[in-house]
Design a protein around this motif. Structure first.
Motif, PDB file in Angstrom:
ATOM      1  N   VAL A  30       0.827  -1.208   0.000  1.00 53.91           N
ATOM      2  CA  VAL A  30       0.000   0.000   0.000  1.00 53.91           C
ATOM      3  C   VAL A  30       0.859   1.254   0.000  1.00 53.91           C
ATOM      4  CG1 VAL A  30      -1.911  -1.191   1.136  1.00 53.91           C
ATOM      5  CG2 VAL A  30      -0.297   0.119   2.524  1.00 53.91           C
ATOM      6  N   ARG A  31       2.070   1.172   0.508  1.00 56.68           N
ATOM      7  CA  ARG A  31       2.961   2.341   0.507  1.00 56.68           C
ATOM      8  C   ARG A  31       3.522   2.622  -0.877  1.00 56.68           C
ATOM      9  NH1 ARG A  31       8.400   3.596   1.038  1.00 56.68           N
ATOM     10  NH2 ARG A  31       9.036   1.406   1.121  1.00 56.68           N
ATOM     11  N   ARG A  32       3.844   1.575  -1.637  1.00 57.68           N
ATOM     12  CA  ARG A  32       4.596   1.765  -2.862  1.00 57.68           C
ATOM     13  C   ARG A  32       3.769   1.693  -4.144  1.00 57.68           C
ATOM     14  NH1 ARG A  32       9.978  -1.529  -3.169  1.00 57.68           N
ATOM     15  NH2 ARG A  32      10.297   0.060  -4.792  1.00 57.68           N
ATOM     16  N   LEU A  33       2.619   1.037  -4.117  1.00 57.22           N
ATOM     17  CA  LEU A  33       1.822   0.908  -5.330  1.00 57.22           C
ATOM     18  C   LEU A  33       0.674   1.905  -5.330  1.00 57.22           C
ATOM     19  CD1 LEU A  33       1.575  -2.968  -5.860  1.00 57.22           C
ATOM     20  CD2 LEU A  33       3.372  -1.375  -6.572  1.00 57.22           C
ATOM     21  N   ASP A  34       0.287   2.335  -6.520  1.00 54.86           N
ATOM     22  CA  ASP A  34      -0.844   3.252  -6.701  1.00 54.86           C
ATOM     23  C   ASP A  34      -1.674   2.800  -7.901  1.00 54.86           C
ATOM     24  OD1 ASP A  34      -0.534   5.557  -4.739  1.00 54.86           O
ATOM     25  OD2 ASP A  34       1.458   5.590  -5.675  1.00 54.86           O
ATOM     26  N   ASP A  35      -2.978   3.135  -7.842  1.00 49.05           N
ATOM     27  CA  ASP A  35      -3.889   2.854  -8.946  1.00 49.05           C
ATOM     28  C   ASP A  35      -3.833   1.377  -9.342  1.00 49.05           C
ATOM     29  OD1 ASP A  35      -5.826   3.433 -10.814  1.00 49.05           O
ATOM     30  OD2 ASP A  35      -4.391   4.028 -12.367  1.00 49.05           O
ATOM     31  N   VAL A  36      -3.989   0.511  -8.357  1.00 44.83           N
ATOM     32  CA  VAL A  36      -3.922  -0.936  -8.582  1.00 44.83           C
ATOM     33  C   VAL A  36      -5.225  -1.415  -9.204  1.00 44.83           C
ATOM     34  CG1 VAL A  36      -3.726  -3.183  -7.468  1.00 44.83           C
ATOM     35  CG2 VAL A  36      -2.313  -1.288  -6.696  1.00 44.83           C
TER      36      VAL A  36
END
Length: 409
Positions: free
Chosen positions: A372-378
């Motif tokens: 959740v810290r490193r990924l976006d728009d999953v």
């Protein structure tokens, strides 16, 4: 005469009389089918595979799990193999295949190596492994989450930190262990043999090189019924420790990613408030725990919710169903980060409760924190088809995702 097949659509009669834990239809319609069973027949007698009982309600599952004097692991259970051939067999694997009091003595040796204090030093190297796995795909903006993260993580961590495997063996032996947990029966058997051979070599090496103070040493020093553990028993026990924590943890991670893709608000809330991640871990375990059921054998004539179970009959109890029982979990099909009472049985219950629960929780927490810290728009990849393997463990086979490309650490 045994019914020829339980194939076909799942009907009320199927649930009540012909329940088949190996059915592809059950794998595809898993939780709704278990909900139907809880509602119509929480204790049912199936005529499949020679006949067995199916138990789906929380109260009954918990009682059976705790009552080892009547519902035994030691007596063994004959179940069809994963290939669906209808053949079965009995296997005693320590400590799962024995009952108290001997089981408690043996399990105590293993428990000492999976306490919160014992695994606390593993947090930093586990986070480093999680970081490395994410680094390998974050710049691409896409990956198969199961193949590139969820399945490599628990095995690589376990072989390194728990078994102190040689660094040069990690990738290969983790590949065997992973394949041994998947539904390709022929490849699984081949990889189980390779894994057993590797463990045998690890044991021989440990006896030559001396102890390291880890769980391998504890197993090698164990006594079974007043005698030293045999070589074969030691191999089987370590093999069970390996397999018990790999696909189960991977399955929860895969299901978590599917939830993130379906519910961006959940992902955003955890990104904004990572302190909620331990709560999320418990809800993922409750709703999507991949250790879905286990079998017991009646040692004596018994009764389950008014049903007479005869000595020697098999009982299949569903943890996954118990964890969605409305009688224990209000609004059970809702993922609730603020759930006040969460006595789930994702790790089992009673004397055979999973010895690696602390380790699994740590791996899941660290993995979710970094995801959740490193990924976006999953998102799920376009036209992704999600299939589950589902017998005694349940996990998505593949979870192809896209996300905003990021930078390596």
């Amino acid at each position: 005469m045994e019914p020829s097949s339980s194939a076909g659509p799942i009907t009320d009669e199927w649930v009540e009389k012909h329940f088949d834990h190996l059915s592809p239809e059950l794998a595809r319609d898993f939780h709704p089918t278990l909900a139907r069973a809880r509602s119509r027949c929480p204790v049912a007698r199936s005529d499949q595979h020679g006949g067995f009982w199916v138990v789906t309600r929380y109260e009954d599952v918990l009682r059976i799990a705790q009552d080892w004097q009547i519902f035994s692991s030691e007596l063994g259970i004959t179940v069809p193999n994963a290939a669906g051939s209808g053949s079965g067999g009995q296997m005693k694997i320590l400590p799962v295949g024995i009952d108290p009091p001997l089981q408690r003595t043996f399990k105590r040796l293993i428990n000492a190596h999976f306490t919160p204090a014992k695994i606390a030093p593993w947090e930093q190297p586990t986070r480093a492994l999680v970081t490395r796995l994410i680094d390998d795909f974050i710049e691409r903006g896409e990956c198969d989450f199961m193949a590139e993260f969820a399945r490599p993580l628990p095995g690589l961590a376990f072989f390194d930190l728990t078994l102190h495997a040689p660094a040069g063996d990690l990738e290969e032996v983790n590949g065997w262990a992973t394949a041994a947990s998947l539904p390709d029966a022929e490849k699984a058997r081949e990889c189980l043999m390779k894994l057993a051979g590797w463990i045998a070599g690890l044991i021989e090496g440990r006896r030559k090189d001396g102890p390291k103070g880890d769980v391998v040493d504890a197993v090698l020093a164990a006594e079974i019924e007043g005698r030293p553990i045999t070589f074969e028993e030691a191999v089987g026990t370590l093999q069970l420790l390996v397999l018990g924590g790999l696909e189960t943890t991977a399955g929860v991670l895969g299901a978590a990613m599917l939830r993130f893709c379906a519910d961006p608000e959940l992902f955003a809330r955890l990104k904004a408030k990572p302190e909620l991640i331990p709560n999320a871990v418990e809800e993922f375990l409750r709703m999507d725990g991949s250790f879905i059921c286990i079998a017991r054998t009646a040692r004596h004539d018994a009764e389950i919710d008014g049903h007479s179970v005869k000595k020697g009959e098999s009982v299949l109890m569903y943890w996954a169903s118990a964890n969605r029982d409305e009688a224990e979990f209000p609004d059970a099909d809702t993922f609730d980060l603020d759930r006040a009472r969460n006595r789930h049985v994702a790790f089992g219950a009673g004397p055979h409760r999973c010895v690696g629960s602390n380790l699994a929780r740590m791996n899941l927490r660290i993995a979710l924190e970094e995801i959740v810290r490193r990924l976006d728009d999953v998102r799920l990849a376009p036209e992704a088809e999600i299939d589950f393997h589902s017998t005694f463990n349940r996990a998505p086979l593949s979870v192809p995702i896209t996300f905003a490309p990021g930078e390596r650490s």
